[in-house]
Motif scaffolding. Sequence first.
Motif, PDB file in Angstrom:
ATOM      1  N   CYS A  54      -2.255  36.640  -4.170  1.00 52.58           N
ATOM      2  CA  CYS A  54      -3.483  35.935  -4.578  1.00 52.58           C
ATOM      3  C   CYS A  54      -4.760  36.661  -4.202  1.00 52.58           C
ATOM      4  CB  CYS A  54      -3.499  34.535  -3.960  1.00 52.58           C
ATOM      5  SG  CYS A  54      -2.086  33.511  -4.403  1.00 52.58           S
ATOM      6  N   GLY A  55      -4.699  37.671  -3.342  1.00 53.19           N
ATOM      7  CA  GLY A  55      -5.920  38.322  -2.903  1.00 53.19           C
ATOM      8  C   GLY A  55      -6.602  37.528  -1.806  1.00 53.19           C
ATOM      9  N   ASP A  56      -7.923  37.774  -1.644  1.00 52.71           N
ATOM     10  CA  ASP A  56      -8.663  37.135  -0.559  1.00 52.71           C
ATOM     11  C   ASP A  56      -9.217  35.762  -0.923  1.00 52.71           C
ATOM     12  OD1 ASP A  56      -8.281  39.303   1.070  1.00 52.71           O
ATOM     13  OD2 ASP A  56     -10.086  40.333   0.364  1.00 52.71           O
ATOM     14  N   ASN A  57      -9.067  35.351  -2.173  1.00 48.47           N
ATOM     15  CA  ASN A  57      -9.743  34.131  -2.616  1.00 48.47           C
ATOM     16  C   ASN A  57      -8.853  32.899  -2.650  1.00 48.47           C
ATOM     17  OD1 ASN A  57     -12.096  35.625  -3.047  1.00 48.47           O
ATOM     18  ND2 ASN A  57     -11.444  36.212  -5.097  1.00 48.47           N
ATOM     19  N   PHE A  58      -7.739  32.913  -1.963  1.00 48.03           N
ATOM     20  CA  PHE A  58      -6.871  31.743  -1.992  1.00 48.03           C
ATOM     21  C   PHE A  58      -7.313  30.719  -0.959  1.00 48.03           C
ATOM     22  CE2 PHE A  58      -5.099  34.276   1.357  1.00 48.03           C
ATOM     23  CZ  PHE A  58      -4.608  33.363   2.278  1.00 48.03           C
ATOM     24  N   PRO A  59      -7.314  29.428  -1.288  1.00 52.94           N
ATOM     25  CA  PRO A  59      -7.656  28.388  -0.308  1.00 52.94           C
ATOM     26  C   PRO A  59      -6.587  28.310   0.775  1.00 52.94           C
ATOM     27  CG  PRO A  59      -7.782  27.554  -2.561  1.00 52.94           C
ATOM     28  CD  PRO A  59      -7.093  28.881  -2.627  1.00 52.94           C
ATOM     29  N   GLN A  60      -7.000  28.042   2.005  1.00 53.52           N
ATOM     30  CA  GLN A  60      -6.083  28.037   3.133  1.00 53.52           C
ATOM     31  C   GLN A  60      -4.990  26.980   2.989  1.00 53.52           C
ATOM     32  OE1 GLN A  60      -6.024  30.103   5.633  1.00 53.52           O
ATOM     33  NE2 GLN A  60      -7.882  31.249   5.260  1.00 53.52           N
ATOM     34  N   TRP A  61      -5.325  25.852   2.353  1.00 54.18           N
ATOM     35  CA  TRP A  61      -4.363  24.757   2.335  1.00 54.18           C
ATOM     36  C   TRP A  61      -3.197  24.995   1.375  1.00 54.18           C
ATOM     37  CZ3 TRP A  61      -4.369  23.153  -2.647  1.00 54.18           C
ATOM     38  CH2 TRP A  61      -5.543  23.297  -3.375  1.00 54.18           C
ATOM     39  N   ILE A  62      -3.256  26.065   0.519  1.00 54.38           N
ATOM     40  CA  ILE A  62      -2.144  26.318  -0.404  1.00 54.38           C
ATOM     41  C   ILE A  62      -0.879  26.640   0.386  1.00 54.38           C
ATOM     42  CG2 ILE A  62      -1.241  27.990  -2.070  1.00 54.38           C
ATOM     43  CD1 ILE A  62      -3.889  28.086  -3.385  1.00 54.38           C
ATOM     44  N   SER A  63      -1.028  27.569   1.356  1.00 53.43           N
ATOM     45  CA  SER A  63       0.145  27.977   2.121  1.00 53.43           C
ATOM     46  C   SER A  63       0.238  27.249   3.457  1.00 53.43           C
ATOM     47  CB  SER A  63       0.088  29.486   2.366  1.00 53.43           C
ATOM     48  OG  SER A  63       1.196  29.907   3.113  1.00 53.43           O
ATOM     49  N   PHE A  64      -0.904  26.725   3.910  1.00 57.11           N
ATOM     50  CA  PHE A  64      -0.946  26.095   5.217  1.00 57.11           C
ATOM     51  C   PHE A  64      -1.529  24.696   5.074  1.00 57.11           C
ATOM     52  CE2 PHE A  64      -1.519  30.647   5.489  1.00 57.11           C
ATOM     53  CZ  PHE A  64      -0.433  31.001   6.274  1.00 57.11           C
ATOM     54  N   PRO A  65      -0.710  23.710   4.912  1.00 55.91           N
ATOM     55  CA  PRO A  65      -1.190  22.365   4.636  1.00 55.91           C
ATOM     56  C   PRO A  65      -1.970  21.728   5.780  1.00 55.91           C
ATOM     57  CG  PRO A  65       1.191  22.373   4.993  1.00 55.91           C
ATOM     58  CD  PRO A  65       0.759  23.791   4.919  1.00 55.91           C
ATOM     59  N   VAL A  66      -2.045  22.414   6.963  1.00 57.05           N
ATOM     60  CA  VAL A  66      -2.871  21.873   8.031  1.00 57.05           C
ATOM     61  C   VAL A  66      -4.346  21.898   7.640  1.00 57.05           C
ATOM     62  CG1 VAL A  66      -1.292  22.392   9.925  1.00 57.05           C
ATOM     63  CG2 VAL A  66      -2.841  24.160   9.115  1.00 57.05           C
ATOM     64  N   PHE A  67      -4.701  22.736   6.656  1.00 55.41           N
ATOM     65  CA  PHE A  67      -6.051  22.708   6.109  1.00 55.41           C
ATOM     66  C   PHE A  67      -6.103  21.617   5.042  1.00 55.41           C
ATOM     67  CE2 PHE A  67      -6.445  26.747   8.126  1.00 55.41           C
ATOM     68  CZ  PHE A  67      -7.805  26.938   8.328  1.00 55.41           C
ATOM     69  N   GLU A  68      -6.847  20.569   5.309  1.00 59.10           N
ATOM     70  CA  GLU A  68      -6.920  19.439   4.398  1.00 59.10           C
ATOM     71  C   GLU A  68      -8.044  19.639   3.378  1.00 59.10           C
ATOM     72  OE1 GLU A  68      -7.338  15.863   6.595  1.00 59.10           O
ATOM     73  OE2 GLU A  68      -5.709  16.320   7.985  1.00 59.10           O
ATOM     74  N   GLN A  69      -7.779  19.237   2.146  1.00 61.95           N
ATOM     75  CA  GLN A  69      -8.799  19.296   1.112  1.00 61.95           C
ATOM     76  C   GLN A  69      -9.869  18.235   1.384  1.00 61.95           C
ATOM     77  OE1 GLN A  69      -7.466  19.915  -3.009  1.00 61.95           O
ATOM     78  NE2 GLN A  69      -5.394  19.688  -2.218  1.00 61.95           N
ATOM     79  N   VAL A  70     -11.116  18.603   1.074  1.00 61.45           N
ATOM     80  CA  VAL A  70     -12.232  17.668   1.307  1.00 61.45           C
ATOM     81  C   VAL A  70     -13.099  17.617   0.042  1.00 61.45           C
ATOM     82  CG1 VAL A  70     -12.358  17.719   3.836  1.00 61.45           C
ATOM     83  CG2 VAL A  70     -13.347  19.588   2.520  1.00 61.45           C
ATOM     84  N   TRP A  72     -14.261  15.064  -1.425  1.00 60.75           N
ATOM     85  CA  TRP A  72     -15.358  14.114  -1.260  1.00 60.75           C
ATOM     86  C   TRP A  72     -16.557  14.758  -0.569  1.00 60.75           C
ATOM     87  CZ3 TRP A  72     -17.088  13.189   3.673  1.00 60.75           C
ATOM     88  CH2 TRP A  72     -16.234  13.602   4.705  1.00 60.75           C
ATOM     89  N   LEU A  73     -16.271  15.672   0.398  1.00 57.87           N
ATOM     90  CA  LEU A  73     -17.348  16.330   1.114  1.00 57.87           C
ATOM     91  C   LEU A  73     -18.099  17.298   0.204  1.00 57.87           C
ATOM     92  CD1 LEU A  73     -18.821  16.749   3.769  1.00 57.87           C
ATOM     93  CD2 LEU A  73     -17.076  18.417   4.414  1.00 57.87           C
ATOM     94  N   ASN A  74     -17.345  18.034  -0.633  1.00 55.27           N
ATOM     95  CA  ASN A  74     -17.991  18.947  -1.579  1.00 55.27           C
ATOM     96  C   ASN A  74     -18.851  18.188  -2.594  1.00 55.27           C
ATOM     97  OD1 ASN A  74     -17.000  21.512  -0.676  1.00 55.27           O
ATOM     98  ND2 ASN A  74     -14.986  20.954  -1.461  1.00 55.27           N
ATOM     99  N   LYS A  75     -18.375  17.002  -3.010  1.00 58.84           N
ATOM    100  CA  LYS A  75     -19.146  16.204  -3.960  1.00 58.84           C
ATOM    101  C   LYS A  75     -20.455  15.743  -3.329  1.00 58.84           C
ATOM    102  CE  LYS A  75     -16.727  13.579  -6.568  1.00 58.84           C
ATOM    103  NZ  LYS A  75     -15.893  12.467  -7.081  1.00 58.84           N
ATOM    104  N   GLN A  76     -20.399  15.284  -2.076  1.00 57.07           N
ATOM    105  CA  GLN A  76     -21.612  14.852  -1.392  1.00 57.07           C
ATOM    106  C   GLN A  76     -22.534  16.031  -1.087  1.00 57.07           C
ATOM    107  OE1 GLN A  76     -22.324  11.651  -1.115  1.00 57.07           O
ATOM    108  NE2 GLN A  76     -20.337  11.259  -2.076  1.00 57.07           N
ATOM    109  N   LEU A  77     -21.937  17.189  -0.749  1.00 51.21           N
ATOM    110  CA  LEU A  77     -22.730  18.381  -0.465  1.00 51.21           C
ATOM    111  C   LEU A  77     -23.494  18.825  -1.699  1.00 51.21           C
ATOM    112  CD1 LEU A  77     -23.499  20.521   1.627  1.00 51.21           C
ATOM    113  CD2 LEU A  77     -21.466  21.814   0.961  1.00 51.21           C
ATOM    114  N   GLY A  78     -22.855  18.687  -2.883  1.00 52.85           N
ATOM    115  CA  GLY A  78     -23.524  19.037  -4.133  1.00 52.85           C
ATOM    116  C   GLY A  78     -24.756  18.179  -4.376  1.00 52.85           C
TER     117      GLY A  78
END
Length: 483
Positions: A54-70, A72-78
């Motif tokens: 995948c290169g350097d641009n893969f999200p951490q949670w793809i292979s490591f589920p300890v990284f939780e998707q947020v 809702w936070l990105n929507k509020q940050l926008g």
Amino acid sequence: MGLLSGIFLGMIFGIAVMAGWNHMMRYRSIKRVSKAVDIKLLGSLSRDALKKICGDNFPQWISFPVFEQVKWLNKQLGKLWPFVADAATMVVKESVEPLLEEYRPPGITSLKFSKFSLGTVPPKIEGIRIQSLKKGQITMDIDFRWCGDPSIILGIEAALVASIPIQLKDLEVYTVIRVIFQLAEEIPCISAVVIALLSEPKPKIDYVLKAVGGSLTAIPGLSDMIDDTVHSIVTDMLQWPHRIVVPIGGIPVDTSELELKPQGKLTVVVVKANDLKNMEMIGKSDPYVVLYIRPVFKVKSNVVENNLNPVWDQTFELIAEDKETQSLVLEVFDEDIGQDERLGIVKVPLIGLKEETWKDLELRLLPSLNMLKIKDKKDRGSITIKVLYHEFNKEEQLAALEEEKMTVEEIKKLKEAGVIGSRMDALDGAASMVGTGSGTGVGKVGSGLGAVGSGLSKAGKLMGRKITGQSGKKKGSTTPVNS
């Protein structure tokens, strides 16, 4: 006859429909099984294997589920970004501008923001990992991505060159930010916050430089200077184990346990170099070595004139704050009138060194630590060194910490006195360290600065540093001071 034909055609059509339906269901079943196998295989891949795919641009949670998707936070940050960007612009500018001045490379007399805006595109948080590594603390790792549209223009001045506006375009930032909350029993329940960038995965900051109404060639090597300045600030101020400690809440708190402390002493003997690249049109290069663990604490060897196989045999002492993540960097330069040219560079990770054991190393010099940007990949020769790592005990650690603080204060005095233009000038020139076994001063400050030089000499005992107040310049034993 027509009735029989209709019945026959209807039966054929029905059979065809049933066969097609059966084939489609079987195909979908096979695809589902195949996809399940692929997902299982991806889930079993290691971090390195996933990076290759995948290169350097893969999200951490793809292979490591300890990284939780947020999401809702990105929507509020926008939604909040227009207000956050306006408020953060002034804070970032006031915080970063002094760092640009402190880490300003030699040859540049001024480095400031002419224009600074964070733009309209908000950053994206790919995932968050929360863990408790130590009692009384909460550690949060944030997978941070930003491909924004900031408007950043640097005003750069150099000797005999008018101010050149340099625009930073197509800025991209990929990193994992570590935030540590120090807990307290009083409201707001947080007494301090520690912020740092994790060294693995390595922070990635990409941008394109463009001169506004001028040319980048007006100052030779300007693009490399800016790259080195950005890299020095990131690695020496933000990249773990370095960190920023911010007390909050108005609660008196001792943050000494959160701050970075000296961990050990690295003794380096710079023995010699072989087959260096010749940068001179007439004669041979005049090589010297600059070595450091942190860019703000550099040491410089003597200059060996007209020699591509120089022998220095000088000893230096450097302080390490984190043996697991830091490296020794050695750069070989050709002393020249004006800007010195780099002959080669090499990095030695400290994690491979055994305590109290000398290690002999012959290292191949590289044109740059980032070989992707280098077109000329010809051999640059080699450098031979000896290294010894000593772990501090509690008393040595406290003494080293006090001596380091004293050294920084004396360097600031030199800057305020106008002897040097930035901390990088001081450590690269007036505050150069010398070999404890060489007995010869490398850095000297010009006339009229005896008092300041004497104080810095005392502050530099920790690392074998010797600053004098003598005047004049002698080839091979002095370092010019930019003023």
